[in-house]
Design an enzyme around this catalytic site. Structure first.
Site, PDB file in Angstrom:
ATOM      1  CE  LYS A 261      -1.305   0.991   4.003  1.00  0.00           C
ATOM      2  NZ  LYS A 261      -1.933   1.181   5.327  1.00  0.00           N
ATOM      3  CB  THR A 262       3.564   2.454   2.199  1.00  0.00           C
ATOM      4  OG1 THR A 262       2.818   2.130   3.362  1.00  0.00           O
ATOM      5  CG2 THR A 262       4.274   3.773   2.421  1.00  0.00           C
TER       6      THR A 262
ATOM      7  CG  ASP B 231      -2.063   5.060   4.362  1.00  0.00           C
ATOM      8  OD1 ASP B 231      -2.820   4.143   3.986  1.00  0.00           O
ATOM      9  OD2 ASP B 231      -0.923   4.861   4.803  1.00  0.00           O
ATOM     10  CD  GLU B 232      -3.490   2.674   8.096  1.00  0.00           C
ATOM     11  OE1 GLU B 232      -4.509   1.936   7.982  1.00  0.00           O
ATOM     12  OE2 GLU B 232      -2.351   2.235   8.315  1.00  0.00           O
TER      13      GLU B 232
ATOM     14  CD  GLN C 156      -4.654  -3.783   8.035  1.00  0.00           C
ATOM     15  OE1 GLN C 156      -3.791  -3.286   8.732  1.00  0.00           O
ATOM     16  NE2 GLN C 156      -4.455  -4.092   6.765  1.00  0.00           N
TER      17      GLN C 156
ATOM     18  NE  ARG D 182       0.018  -5.467  10.953  1.00  0.00           N
ATOM     19  CZ  ARG D 182      -0.258  -4.888   9.803  1.00  0.00           C
ATOM     20  NH1 ARG D 182       0.484  -3.908   9.358  1.00  0.00           N
ATOM     21  NH2 ARG D 182      -1.281  -5.294   9.073  1.00  0.00           N
TER      22      ARG D 182
END
Length: 796
Positions: free
Chosen positions: A57-58, A243-244, A274, A625
Site C-alpha cells: 500500500k505505502t 491513507d488508513e 483493519q 504484522r
DNA sequence: GCACGCATATTTTTT
DNA sequence: ATATGCGTGC
C-alpha cells in the site's frame, strides 16, 4: 480545474533520451502487479484502493505521488497526502523523497490534525482565534472542563470531566457543535452535557485555544463559512490522497470531500478489515460506502489482494480469523510465499510464564540470527507490557516500549511546556493554572479565586485579570505575589520577542521563574528523575532546533502539541513492545501476540457484536504484522488490579484454522484451547517442559526441581513472585531476602556488593521495604545511583 | 499557603 | 499496584 488533468499519458520526451516519466513507467511496469499499477495510474476522479494487509500500500501511495509529479506534471506542492500518525507521515515522506528527491519536500504530507492545524493557523482570525492560539491536549481539556463545570455548579460525581470530554468528542466526530439541533436532549444528563459543551466552547475561545477535535471540526467550519478560502485551497491541492481511510470519522471524511471539491481527485486507501478506531469515532461505513457517495460519478475501485509480507501459514491464520466478521468488503488475500512454519500457540499458567516463554523464543530467534529490531511483542493494553519489560531487563536485552509512559505527558515536562505556552499566549488559562504553583510562589486558592472572579466579571483571561487585581486594593501580600508572577511572565515575553528562538525562551523559563532551582532543591529520587526529564526536554528542544529552520516558539509549540509517544523512533537493535493499536502499518520478521484470553483480548469492554468484530480486526492486524514467524500465547491466570483473574483462552484462538497452529503448554504436550477443560492444575504435575532457565543471566548451576515448580504451584501469587523465583539462584550467593531480613535488620545489606544485569556491579547504599520488592539504592561506578527492585539484584 | 499523608479510582485502544 | 486527588496539620 477539472481539466487540469489530461492524464494517463506520460509527457512525451523532448529528445530520444528517456524522460523521467518513461523511466518511471518502465520501472513501475517491471516492479508492480497489475492492480498496483492500476492504482498508481488512475488519477481522475475518486478512487478507492482496498489494500489488504501487506499488499504494498505505502509503495502504491508513494509511487503515485511520484507519478503525479513526473508524468502528470503536477507540482509537488499541488499534492496533499494525509495519514493518521506522525510516524506514518514521516515514513511516507521519507519514501517519497527516495523517489522524488528534494522536490518531495514541497508535497504536503501530514496527519489530519497537523493539516488542520496548519490551515487554522493560516486563517485563525476567521475562526475566532488569533494566530497565537494553542492546542489543548486531553489533559488540558479535562482541566478546562473541570474549571467550567465548577463555574456551572455541575457536580463532578454526576458528570466527570472525563465523561464530558468523551461526550464532546462523540459530538465533534459527528460535526455537531454546541447548540446543534441534533444534540441528544432526552435525558437530564444530556442537557447538562449540552450546557457544559457550550460553556467549554466559550472558555476555549477566551483562552485562544483549540482542542484536538477542533483541528478537524473548525477546519470544516472554516471552509463552510468561507467558500473563497476553500476555493483557494482546492485550487492549490489538485490531488488528495488518504491513507488508513478506514479509520476516518465523519468529520474527517467530510473535510476530505470539501478539499477534493468537484474535481474529486481523491484517492483513499484503506482496509476495512483493519479498522480499529470505532471508539474514537471512526466509521467503517466511510470506506464501505465510499463507492456510493459520489452521486452520478463513477468511483474506481482497485483491490490489492496479493500479500507480499507474510508466509502462507500466517496469512491463512489471519484470513480464517477475519472471515468470521460480517461487516466487510469481500476479499481474500493470497501469496506466493511458502507456507513456512506452523504458528505456535503457548498456554502458560501465569502472565509471568507467558513472558518467560516469549523471552525464550526470543533468545532462540536471536541465536538464529534475527535482529532484535525485527521482533515485536504485542498486547491488548499497555498495562500488560510490564511483565515483558521485567524479563527483558533481567536478560539485559534492549527493548523499546511504544506508547506507555509518554515523555511529553510527564508533569515536569508539561510544566515547562505550559510556561512556554503561557509566554506565547498569555490568555491560556489552563497553562497559567498549571504553572502558578510550580514553583510555589505564595499564590493560593483564595487569591486565585478572586482573580478568577475578576476575570469572569470582565470576560478576560486570568492573566489579564491579574493586572486588574494588582490595581485593586486587595490584600497586599497576595497582590505582591501576583505582581511578581506577572512580572516574570512579562519578562519572558520580552525575551521571546527579542529572541524568537524557542530554546532561548525555554532556558529563560527555567532560570527566571525559579523552576530550575525548585526542582534542584528536591533531593528525593523522584526529584532526580524530574531533573533528568527536564534535561531531556531541553535536549529535545536542541535536537528539534537543529533539524528545523523555523525555530520560533510557535513552531516548537505546534511541534510538541501534535507529538505522540508513538513518534519516538526505534533506535538501534531493540525488541519492540507495543499495543496492537500501535502496530498498525508496521511489519516485523517475528511477532508475538500475547494475552489471548477472553476478557483481555477480546477486551471485556467489547462484548457487543460490533465491538467484538473490531477486536477481531485487531487480532487480524496483529497477526498480519508478522513476516516469517508468528507466536500466539495466553495465560490461564493473570494479575489485574492486584487481583488474580482466571480467564478462558480467547475465542479467536478457536476461530483460526487449526491446521496452521501448533499448540504447546507450560507443562508440555499439546492441549485444546477451547473451554476450561483445557486447563490442568499445575501444582502437582512435574513440568516436563521447563523454560530454559539457563538462559537467564546468572543462573547457571541452579538446582533443578525447585524454583519453577514452586512458582507454578503458587501461580496465583503473581508475576513478580514467579519471575523472582525463576531468577533467583537456589543456593548461596543471591540476595536472599528472607534470611537477610531486609525489612527489620536490613542494615546487613547496606554496603554489600551486588550485580545488576544491565548496570553491572555496584554497592548498596540504602534499602527501603523488604522482600523481593524492596527498593534498593545502589551506587554503580558507571551510571551512578539507581534505585532498583531487590529481585533484579544479585549479591556478589 | 504549603507539605505531607491517606483514600480512591483506575485500565482499552490515541490524534 | 500505582497515580492522582483530597483533607489535615504546620
Amino acid at each position: 480545474m477539472d481539466d487540469f488533468f489530461d492524464i494517463g499519458e506520460p509527457i512525451r520526451p523532448l529528445a530520444s533520451m528517456a524522460s523521467p516519466a518513461e523511466v518511471l513507467r518502465k520501472d513501475l511496469e517491471r516492479t508492480m502487479n497489475p492492480e498496483q499499477l492500476n492504482a498508481v495510474l488512475n488519477n481522475q476522479g475518486p478512487l478507492l484502493v482496498l489494500a489488504g494487509a501487506g499488499s504494498g500500500k505505502t509503495r502504491v501511495i508513494t509511487h503515485k505521488i511520484a507519478w503525479l509529479v513526473e508524468a502528470v506534471g503536477l507540482m509537488p506542492w499541488q499534492i496533499l497526502a494525509v495519514t493518521f500518525t506522525n510516524k506514518a507521515a514521516a515514513e511516507m515522506r521519507e519514501r517519497t523523497e527516495k523517489l522524488l528527491g528534494e522536490r518531495a519536500k514541497d508535497t504536503w504530507i501530514g496527519t489530519f490534525h497537523s493539516t488542520g492545524l496548519r490551515l487554522l493557523r493560516r486563517h485563525a482570525e476567521l475562526v475566532g482565534r488569533t494566530r497565537d492560539f494553542v492546542v489543548y491536549d486531553q489533559d488540558d481539556r479535562e482541566r478546562l472542563l473541570g474549571k467550567v463545570m465548577k463555574e456551572l455548579n455541575v457536580d463532578k460525581e454526576y458528570l466527570s470531566p472525563k465523561k464530558a470530554s468523551y461526550y464532546i468528542d462523540d459530538q465533534a466526530h459527528l460535526l455537531r457543535g454546541p447548540g446543534h439541533p441534533e444534540l441528544p436532549m432526552e435525558l437530564p444528563i444530556d442537557k447538562t452535557c449540552a450546557k457544559v459543551y457550550a460553556a467549554y466552547e466559550d472558555a476555549k475561545t477566551r483562552a485562544n485555544a483549540f482542542d484536538f477535535s477542533d483541528l478537524i471540526v473548525k477546519t470544516v467550519q472554516l471552509f463552510e463559512k468561507h467558500p473563497p478560502v476553500l476555493s483557494e485551497w482546492q485550487y492549490k491541492w489538485r490531488y488528495v490522497m488518504v491513507d488508513e481511510f478506514q479509520d476516518t470519522d465523519r468529520a474527517q471524511s467530510h473535510l476530505l470531500r470539501l478539499l477534493a471539491g468537484d474535481a474529486a481527485n481523491l484517492c483513499v486507501v484503506g482496509d476495512d478489515d483493519q479498522s480499529s478506531y470505532r471508539w474514537r469515532g471512526a466509521d467503517v461505513r466511510n470506506i464501505l460506502d465510499f463507492p456510493d457517495t459520489f452521486p452520478g460519478r463513477e468511483v474506481a475501485v482497485v483491490r490489492l489482494e496479493r500479500n507480499y509480507r507474510s508466509m502462507g501459514n500466517i496469512l491463512k491464520a489471519a484470513s480464517s480469523l477475519i472471515r468470521r466478521n460480517t461487516a466487510r468488503h469481500d476479499k481474500s488475500l493470497w501469496t506466493e510465499k511458502p507456507a513456512g512454519e506452523l504458528i505456535r500457540v503457548f498456554a502458560a499458567e501465569t502472565e509471568g510464564g507467558e513472558a518467560r516463554w516469549v523471552l525464550k523464543q526470543l533468545l532462540d530467534r536471536r541465536r538464529a540470527g534475527t535482529p532484535l529490531n525485527e521482533v515485536a511483542v504485542f498486547y491488548r493494553t499497555h498495562s500488560q507490557s510490564r511483565v515483558f519489560e521485567d524479563v527483558l531487563r533481567m536478560e539485559a536485552l534492549p527493548y523499546i516500549v511504544v506508547g506507555g509512559l509518554k515523555f511529553y505527558e510527564r508533569k515536569e515536562v508539561k510544566d515547562v511546556l505550559a510556561y512556554l505556552r503561557l509566554v506565547h499566549n498569555p490568555a491560556d488559562d489552563v497553562a497559567l493554572l498549571r504553572v502558578i504553583d510550580s514553583p510555589p510562589r505564595g499564590i493560593g486558592d483564595k487569591t486565585l479565586e478572586r482573580v478568577a472572579e475578576l476575570g469572569s466579571a470582565t470576560g478576560t483571561s486570568l492573566f489579564e485579570a491579574m493586572e486588574l487585581f494588582a490595581q485593586s486594593r486587595e490584600g497586599s501580600r497576595s497582590r505582591a505575589a501576583i505582581e511578581r508572577f506577572r512580572g516574570q511572565v512579562q519578562g519572558l515575553r520580552v525575551v521571546a520577542e527579542r529572541n524568537a528562538d524557542a530554546l532561548a525562551v525555554a532556558r529563560a523559563v527555567l532560570e527566571d521563574t525559579g523552576f530550575a532551582d525548585w526542582i534542584k532543591k528536591d533531593t528525593t529520587l523522584e526529584g532526580q528523575g524530574r531533573r533528568e526529564n527536564v534535561d531531556e526536554l531541553m535536549l529535545s528542544i536542541e535536537e528539534w532546533r537543529a533539524r528545523n529552520s523555523d525555530r520560533s516558539l510557535t513552531a516548537f509549540i505546534d511541534h510538541v502539541s501534535l507529538l505522540t509517544s508513538l513518534d519516538q523512533d526505534a533506535r538501534g537493535q531493540a525488541v519492540t513492545l507495543m499495543t496492537v493499536h500501535a502496530a498498525k502499518g508496521l511489519e516485523f520478521d517475528t511477532v508475538f501476540v500475547t494475552g489471548l484470553e477472553e476478557e483481555v483480548f477480546p477486551h471485556f469492554n467489547s462484548k457487543e457484536e460490533a465491538a467484538l468484530e473490531e477486536e477481531r480486526r485487531l487480532a487480524y492486524v496483529a497477526i498480519t504484522r508478522g513476516k516469517e514467524r508468528v507466536y500466539l500465547s495466553y495465560a490461564r491466570s493473570r494479575q489485574r488490579f492486584g487481583r488474580t483473574d482466571v480467564n478462558m483462552p480467547s475465542r479467536f484462538l478457536g476461530e483460526i484454522d487449526p491446521t496452521v497452529l501448533k499448540p504447546e503448554s507450560e507443562f508440555g504436550g499439546s492441549r485444546a484451547f477451547s473451554g476450561s477443560a483445557g486447563w490442568t492444575h499445575g501444582a502437582t504435575s512435574r513440568p516436563s517442559v521447563r523454560p530454559d532457565l539457563s538462559t537467564l543471566q546468572g543462573l547457571a548451576g541452579r538446582s533443578t526441581g525447585g524454583g519453577w515448580a514452586a512458582s507454578a504451584s503458587k501461580a496465583s501469587s503473581g508475576s513478580s513472585a514467579s519471575s523472582a523465583s525463576a531468577s533467583r539462584p537456589s543456593h548461596g550467593r543471591s540476595l536472599d531476602y528472607a534470611d537477610s531480613q531486609v525489612g527489620g535488620g536490613g542494615g546487613e545489606l547496606v554496603g554489600r556488593q551486588v550485580v545488576h544485569p544491565r548496570f553491572g556491579r555496584g554497592k548498596v547504599l540504602k534499602v527501603e521495604g523488604n522482600g523481593e520488592d524492596a527498593r534498593v539504592t545502589v551506587k554503580f561506578p558507571m551510571v551512578g545511583e539507581k534505585t532498583i527492585i531487590a529481585r533484579f539484584l544479585q549479591a556478589v
